[in-house]
Design a protein around this motif. Structure first.
Motif, PDB file in Angstrom:
ATOM      1  N   GLY A 302       0.802  -1.224   0.000  1.00 35.83           N
ATOM      2  CA  GLY A 302       0.000   0.000   0.000  1.00 35.83           C
ATOM      3  C   GLY A 302       0.829   1.266   0.000  1.00 35.83           C
ATOM      4  N   THR A 303       1.956   1.271   0.723  1.00 31.17           N
ATOM      5  CA  THR A 303       2.784   2.489   0.779  1.00 31.17           C
ATOM      6  C   THR A 303       3.407   2.785  -0.577  1.00 31.17           C
ATOM      7  N   ARG A 304       3.917   1.766  -1.235  1.00 30.23           N
ATOM      8  CA  ARG A 304       4.559   1.956  -2.550  1.00 30.23           C
ATOM      9  C   ARG A 304       3.531   2.383  -3.598  1.00 30.23           C
ATOM     10  N   HIS A 305       2.350   1.761  -3.572  1.00 29.12           N
ATOM     11  CA  HIS A 305       1.314   2.126  -4.529  1.00 29.12           C
ATOM     12  C   HIS A 305       0.804   3.547  -4.274  1.00 29.12           C
ATOM     13  N   ALA A 306       0.699   3.919  -2.995  1.00 29.41           N
ATOM     14  CA  ALA A 306       0.248   5.275  -2.669  1.00 29.41           C
ATOM     15  C   ALA A 306       1.257   6.297  -3.171  1.00 29.41           C
ATOM     16  N   PHE A 307       2.545   6.051  -2.910  1.00 27.61           N
ATOM     17  CA  PHE A 307       3.580   6.976  -3.371  1.00 27.61           C
ATOM     18  C   PHE A 307       3.533   7.129  -4.894  1.00 27.61           C
ATOM     19  N   ALA A 308       3.452   6.000  -5.614  1.00 26.87           N
ATOM     20  CA  ALA A 308       3.441   6.050  -7.076  1.00 26.87           C
ATOM     21  C   ALA A 308       2.222   6.803  -7.596  1.00 26.87           C
ATOM     22  N   THR A 309       1.066   6.510  -7.029  1.00 25.26           N
ATOM     23  CA  THR A 309      -0.169   7.139  -7.500  1.00 25.26           C
ATOM     24  C   THR A 309      -0.151   8.652  -7.310  1.00 25.26           C
ATOM     25  N   TYR A 310       0.166   9.088  -6.091  1.00 24.78           N
ATOM     26  CA  TYR A 310       0.116  10.529  -5.792  1.00 24.78           C
ATOM     27  C   TYR A 310       1.282  11.294  -6.421  1.00 24.78           C
ATOM     28  N   THR A 311       2.441  10.646  -6.567  1.00 22.42           N
ATOM     29  CA  THR A 311       3.599  11.340  -7.140  1.00 22.42           C
ATOM     30  C   THR A 311       3.456  11.513  -8.645  1.00 22.42           C
ATOM     31  N   VAL A 312       2.927  10.484  -9.321  1.00 20.82           N
ATOM     32  CA  VAL A 312       2.648  10.628 -10.757  1.00 20.82           C
ATOM     33  C   VAL A 312       1.617  11.718 -10.983  1.00 20.82           C
ATOM     34  N   ALA A 313       0.606  11.772 -10.119  1.00 20.53           N
ATOM     35  CA  ALA A 313      -0.429  12.803 -10.245  1.00 20.53           C
ATOM     36  C   ALA A 313       0.153  14.198 -10.047  1.00 20.53           C
ATOM     37  N   MET A 314       1.122  14.330  -9.130  1.00 23.72           N
ATOM     38  CA  MET A 314       1.687  15.651  -8.844  1.00 23.72           C
ATOM     39  C   MET A 314       2.661  16.106  -9.932  1.00 23.72           C
ATOM     40  N   PHE A 315       3.554  15.224 -10.360  1.00 20.18           N
ATOM     41  CA  PHE A 315       4.584  15.608 -11.332  1.00 20.18           C
ATOM     42  C   PHE A 315       4.116  15.495 -12.775  1.00 20.18           C
ATOM     43  N   GLN A 316       3.183  14.574 -13.037  1.00 21.67           N
ATOM     44  CA  GLN A 316       2.775  14.271 -14.413  1.00 21.67           C
ATOM     45  C   GLN A 316       3.996  13.865 -15.248  1.00 21.67           C
ATOM     46  N   ASP A 317       4.915  13.153 -14.597  1.00 22.48           N
ATOM     47  CA  ASP A 317       6.170  12.752 -15.239  1.00 22.48           C
ATOM     48  C   ASP A 317       6.468  11.291 -14.863  1.00 22.48           C
ATOM     49  N   ALA A 318       6.028  10.369 -15.699  1.00 29.37           N
ATOM     50  CA  ALA A 318       6.157   8.948 -15.371  1.00 29.37           C
ATOM     51  C   ALA A 318       7.613   8.490 -15.374  1.00 29.37           C
ATOM     52  N   LYS A 319       8.433   9.070 -16.255  1.00 30.30           N
ATOM     53  CA  LYS A 319       9.839   8.652 -16.324  1.00 30.30           C
ATOM     54  C   LYS A 319      10.572   8.976 -15.031  1.00 30.30           C
ATOM     55  N   ARG A 320      10.336  10.158 -14.501  1.00 29.59           N
ATOM     56  CA  ARG A 320      11.000  10.562 -13.261  1.00 29.59           C
ATOM     57  C   ARG A 320      10.592   9.647 -12.107  1.00 29.59           C
ATOM     58  N   VAL A 321       9.303   9.382 -12.005  1.00 31.14           N
ATOM     59  CA  VAL A 321       8.812   8.531 -10.919  1.00 31.14           C
ATOM     60  C   VAL A 321       9.302   7.095 -11.101  1.00 31.14           C
ATOM     61  N   SER A 322       9.420   6.633 -12.348  1.00 29.03           N
ATOM     62  CA  SER A 322       9.935   5.285 -12.610  1.00 29.03           C
ATOM     63  C   SER A 322      11.361   5.130 -12.103  1.00 29.03           C
ATOM     64  N   LEU A 323      12.171   6.166 -12.292  1.00 30.73           N
ATOM     65  CA  LEU A 323      13.556   6.128 -11.797  1.00 30.73           C
ATOM     66  C   LEU A 323      13.584   6.059 -10.272  1.00 30.73           C
ATOM     67  N   ILE A 324      12.691   6.812  -9.617  1.00 26.68           N
ATOM     68  CA  ILE A 324      12.638   6.789  -8.147  1.00 26.68           C
ATOM     69  C   ILE A 324      12.244   5.402  -7.650  1.00 26.68           C
ATOM     70  N   LEU A 325      11.265   4.791  -8.320  1.00 31.70           N
ATOM     71  CA  LEU A 325      10.752   3.491  -7.889  1.00 31.70           C
ATOM     72  C   LEU A 325      11.670   2.337  -8.276  1.00 31.70           C
ATOM     73  N   GLY A 326      12.579   2.570  -9.225  1.00 32.34           N
ATOM     74  CA  GLY A 326      13.455   1.493  -9.671  1.00 32.34           C
ATOM     75  C   GLY A 326      12.848   0.649 -10.761  1.00 32.34           C
ATOM     76  N   HIS A 327      11.836   1.186 -11.479  1.00 40.89           N
ATOM     77  CA  HIS A 327      11.254   0.472 -12.607  1.00 40.89           C
ATOM     78  C   HIS A 327      12.133   0.653 -13.836  1.00 40.89           C
ATOM     79  N   ARG A 328      12.197  -0.356 -14.663  1.00 38.39           N
ATOM     80  CA  ARG A 328      12.983  -0.262 -15.888  1.00 38.39           C
ATOM     81  C   ARG A 328      12.192   0.371 -17.030  1.00 38.39           C
ATOM     82  N   SER A 329      10.881   0.483 -16.858  1.00 37.32           N
ATOM     83  CA  SER A 329      10.031   1.076 -17.885  1.00 37.32           C
ATOM     84  C   SER A 329       8.924   1.884 -17.214  1.00 37.32           C
ATOM     85  N   SER A 330       8.491   2.934 -17.893  1.00 33.63           N
ATOM     86  CA  SER A 330       7.410   3.758 -17.353  1.00 33.63           C
ATOM     87  C   SER A 330       6.035   3.210 -17.709  1.00 33.63           C
ATOM     88  N   ASP A 331       6.000   2.105 -18.482  1.00 31.69           N
ATOM     89  CA  ASP A 331       4.710   1.540 -18.895  1.00 31.69           C
ATOM     90  C   ASP A 331       3.875   1.109 -17.688  1.00 31.69           C
TER      91      ASP A 331
END
Length: 359
Positions: A302-331
């Protein structure tokens, strides 16, 4: 018997496994000759009964049918042929998988646990006799789509190994007949709403939240996974600047640096130490107790999903949030977390602070 094609060569190479060794042949005729010779060898891997059955299969099939097709027909229609019990296959599979010296203990435990489930359900059956319908029924016993997908993934890896060992011809778990619930879009709905996040933040400022305050605050406002925060040390944290997620800490095995930009993290992290692990050994149990006292439902990741959801909504930048989360793709973010919160909610999330200041 299998056929492969190499575009760099002028012929189609055929190959077959004889007594555990792979041999190549330029033509199908040469392969048939080798099989005929192999069947006449008293020390061949086929038993006398299997050899006799193979010869009968050749008589049943149209004249001129190659030995390769006869053998395939035999293996597909004789469930006991060249197959072993599932429990024995699982033992070989575990020995193969657990050879890795770099495998994390938790991942090792997960493999052993799921292999135990496979043995419990299919252990006394022959590998070749397991049907797609049985695998589907086994997976659908779980209510959660996540668990269904996990069970399917584990048994798929197991049967892939069995296919390589030629204990089974057709891969039963890859059949289109096996259908489990999709997890696409489910993760996006499975996160803490703002009112529950505020309850957690308030609970962190209380005495019973002191021991896990830093770890849970880091999870909430940087999106670190639970296993990553358990391996994190105070030496990796530069207060007010960044968090260094070392390669041995990260789930992906790749180092990443998370900038310290969220005001909420500064408000909630509390006392900072010079060295040692960030969270105690009893972190999971303490976190469950905190959720219960705060009146918050327990949500998987829940904490990771909450961070991803609200941070993507705030920045509108999936690539930046993907780097923070450690995802290899923004898909993943675009699929699961976009459009589930507004920009104003994202800003409110990262501006949170406990009602009672953290000391």
């Amino acid at each position: 018997m299998k056929k492969c094609f190499d575009k760099t060569k002028k012929y189609t190479p055929w190959y077959a496994w004889f007594d555990g060794q792979r041999k190549f042949f330029k033509t199908e005729g040469k392969l048939d000759t080798a099989i005929e010779k192999h069947l006449g060898d008293p020390e061949a891997e086929f038993s006398a009964r299997e050899k006799e059955t193979l010869r009968r299969c050749k008589q049943m099939l149209p004249p001129g049918t190659s030995w390769m097709h006869v053998t395939t027909f035999f293996l597909q229609n004789a469930p006991e042929a060249k197959s072993i019990l599932v429990k024995d296959a699982v033992a070989h599979y575990l020995e193969h998988r657990l050879k890795s010296k770099t495998m994390r203990p938790r991942y090792r435990e997960n493999i052993e646990r799921f292999c135990g489930y496979i043995v419990e359900r299919f252990g006394e059956k022959m590998v070749r006799a397991v049907k797609s319908s049985e695998i589907e029924e086994w997976c659908l016993e779980e209510k959660s789509p996540y668990t269904q997908q996990t069970k399917l993934a584990q048994i798929t890896m197991f049967f892939s190994y069995c296919v390589r060992r030629e204990w089974v011809i057709d891969h039963p778990s890859l059949s289109p007949k096996v259908k489990v619930e999709s997890t696409r879009g489910v993760a996006s709905r499975d996160f803490f709403p703002l009112d529950e996040v505020q309850k957690i933040v308030n609970a962190l400022a209380t005495p019973y939240g002191k021991r896990i305050r830093a770890g849970l605050a880091i999870q909430l406002f940087t999106g670190l996974r639970t296993e990553e925060v358990k391996r994190l040390r105070w030496e990796d944290i530069k207060m007010g600047e960044f968090i260094n997620v070392r390669a041995e800490v990260a789930k992906t095995g790749e180092r990443r640096v998370i900038d310290w930009w969220s005001p909420a993290l500064t408000h909630c992290i509390g006392e900072v130490k010079k060295s040692g692990p960030v969270v105690p050994v009893t972190y999971d149990r303490s976190r469950r107790r905190l959720y219960k006292r705060a009146g918050v439902r327990r949500v998987t990741n829940g904490t990771r999903h909450a961070f991803a959801t609200y941070t993507v909504a705030m920045f509108q930048d999936a690539k930046r949030v993907s780097l923070i989360l450690g995802h290899r793709s923004s898909d993943t973010l675009f699929t699961n977390y976009r459009n589930y919160a507004t920009q104003a909610e994202g800003e409110k999330y990262h501006a949170m602070s406990p009602k009672t200041p953290v000391k």
